[in-house]
Design an enzyme around this catalytic site. Structure first.
Site, short mmCIF file in Angstrom:
data_model
loop_
_atom_site.label_atom_id
_atom_site.label_comp_id
_atom_site.label_asym_id
_atom_site.label_seq_id
_atom_site.Cartn_x
_atom_site.Cartn_y
_atom_site.Cartn_z
N SER A 50 99.29 3.19 18.57
CA SER A 50 100.66 3.09 18.07
C SER A 50 101.04 4.38 17.36
O SER A 50 100.16 5.13 16.89
CB SER A 50 100.77 1.92 17.08
OG SER A 50 101.99 1.95 16.37
N TYR A 90 98.10 -2.85 9.83
CA TYR A 90 98.34 -2.36 11.19
C TYR A 90 98.13 -0.84 11.25
O TYR A 90 97.45 -0.34 12.16
CB TYR A 90 99.76 -2.73 11.61
CG TYR A 90 100.07 -2.49 13.07
CD1 TYR A 90 99.46 -3.26 14.07
CD2 TYR A 90 101.00 -1.54 13.47
CE1 TYR A 90 99.76 -3.07 15.40
CE2 TYR A 90 101.31 -1.35 14.82
CZ TYR A 90 100.67 -2.12 15.77
OH TYR A 90 100.97 -1.92 17.10
N ILE A 135 108.44 -0.99 21.02
CA ILE A 135 108.53 -1.45 22.40
C ILE A 135 109.00 -2.91 22.36
O ILE A 135 108.53 -3.70 21.53
CB ILE A 135 107.17 -1.37 23.11
CG1 ILE A 135 106.60 0.06 23.01
CG2 ILE A 135 107.29 -1.81 24.56
CD1 ILE A 135 107.43 1.13 23.66
N SER A 194 94.43 0.07 11.03
CA SER A 194 93.68 -0.28 12.24
C SER A 194 93.99 0.68 13.39
O SER A 194 93.08 1.07 14.15
CB SER A 194 93.97 -1.72 12.65
OG SER A 194 95.29 -1.89 13.11
N LYS A 195 95.25 1.09 13.52
CA LYS A 195 95.60 1.99 14.62
C LYS A 195 95.10 3.41 14.36
O LYS A 195 94.73 4.13 15.30
CB LYS A 195 97.11 1.97 14.85
CG LYS A 195 97.63 0.64 15.39
CD LYS A 195 96.96 0.25 16.71
CE LYS A 195 97.60 -0.98 17.33
NZ LYS A 195 96.99 -1.35 18.62
#
Length: 257
Positions: free
Chosen positions: A142, A155, A188, A158-159
Site C-alpha cells: 500500500s 495498517y 482502490i 504492517s505495510k
C-alpha cells in the site's frame, strides 16, 4: 506480448478486491491457478468470472492464512495438481483503523499476522519450488507502507513491514533467479474500507476526497492494480526485483498545499 501460459500461480485474497481482479486477469493470460480466500462461496464467484477454457486448471483453497496448516495445504495442493509453482501473489490483507491512543493491540496483532506473517510463511513454503522454476513473488502492499497517514497505525506499520520483507527477500534470493516485488496501491474501490467499519456515507465522502488526495483526481480499480501485478509476475519484468511500484494515481508524490 504479456503471457502467463504454462505458469502456475498462487493468489491469496482471491475472493474479493485486488486479489479477485488478479485471478481473473491471470486466467485470461493463460495461467493455471490456485485461488485462496476465507469465503468459499466468494471464491466460487471469482472462478465463474475466470477464463472458462481453464476451468480444469483452477483449484481453490479456503481457510485462514494466519494458520500455518492452511499455508501448507495451499502449497501441497498446488504441487499435487500442477507439479510446480511459478508465481506467488500475496494479495490477502485487512485494514484496521486506530491511532496510538485508541488502538486495540489485538487489531495490531491481527494486522501483522494477516498482512505480514502469512505472506512470510507462504513465501517460505513456496520458495523451493520458486527457486526451481526461477519464479516470481508479488506482494500487495500500500502507499501507506511508504508514506505516513494518521488514524490507521496498525495498517501503516504492517505495510511498511511488508515492504521491507519484499526488499530483503529480493536480495536474499536474487542469486537463485527468483524475483520479489510489490505493488503499493493508493485508494482502490474495493470492500476493504467497508470491512474496516466505514459506513456507505463515510466511504462515499472518502472516495470523493480522492479528487484532492490523488494527483490523477480519482481512486483506482482492482483491474488497474492487477495489470501491474501481472507485468511484475511475468517474464516481461525479468530485470526487475526489490521494487515497490506505486499504483496510486500519484498519491505518494502529493504534498500538502
Amino acid at each position: 506480448m504479456l503471457t502467463l501460459v504454462n505458469k502456475t500461480s498462487i493468489i491469496t485474497g482471491a475472493s474479493s478486491g485486488i486479489g479477485k481482479a488478479t485471478a481473473i486477469l491471470f486466467s485470461q493470460l493463460g495461467s493455471k491457478l490456485v485461488l485462496v480466500g476465507r469465503d468459499e462461496s466468494a471464491l466460487d464467484q471469482t472462478i465463474t468470472l475466470c477464463n472458462p477454457e481453464l476451468k480444469n486448471d483452477i483449484i481453490k483453497v479456503s481457510g485462514d492464512l494466519c494458520n500455518s496448516d492452511t499455508c501448507k495445504k495451499i502449497v501441497e495442493q498446488a504441487v499435487n495438481k500442477f507439479g510446480t509453482i511459478n508465481i506467488l501473489v500475496n494479495a490477502a490483507g485487512i485494514l484496521k483503523a486506530g491511532s496510538l491512543e485508541n488502538m486495540k493491540m489485538e487489531d495490531y496483532d491481527l494486522s501483522m499476522d494477516t498482512n505480514v506473517k502469512s505472506a512470510m510463511i507462504l513465501t517460505q513454503l513456496c520458495l523451493p519450488y520458486l527457486i526451481k522454476e526461477k519464479g516470481s513473488v508479488v506482494n500487495v502492499s500500500s502507499v501507506t507502507g511508504t508514506r505516513s497517514f494518521p488514524g490507521v497505525l496498525p495498517y501503516c506499520i504492517s505495510k511498511a513491514a511488508l515492504d521491507q520483507f519484499t526488499k530483503c527477500v529480493a536480495l536474499e534470493v536474487a542469486d537463485k533467479g527468483v524475483r520479489v516485488n510489490s505493488v503499493n496501491p493508493g485508494v482502490i474501490v474495493t470492500n476493504l474500507h467497508r470491512r474496516a467499519g466505514q459506513s456507505e456515507e463515510v466511504y462515499a465522502k472518502f472516495l470523493e476526497n480522492c479528487k484532492n488526495t490523488h494527483a490523477l483526481g480519482r481512486p483506482g480499480t482492482g483491474e488497474e492494480v492487477a495489470r501491474t501485478i501481472a507485468f511484475l509476475a511475468s517474464d516481461n519484468a525479468s530485470f526487475i526485483t526489490g521494487e515497490l511500484v506505486h499504483v496510486d494515481g500519484g498519491r505518494h508524490a502529493m504534498t500538502p498545499r
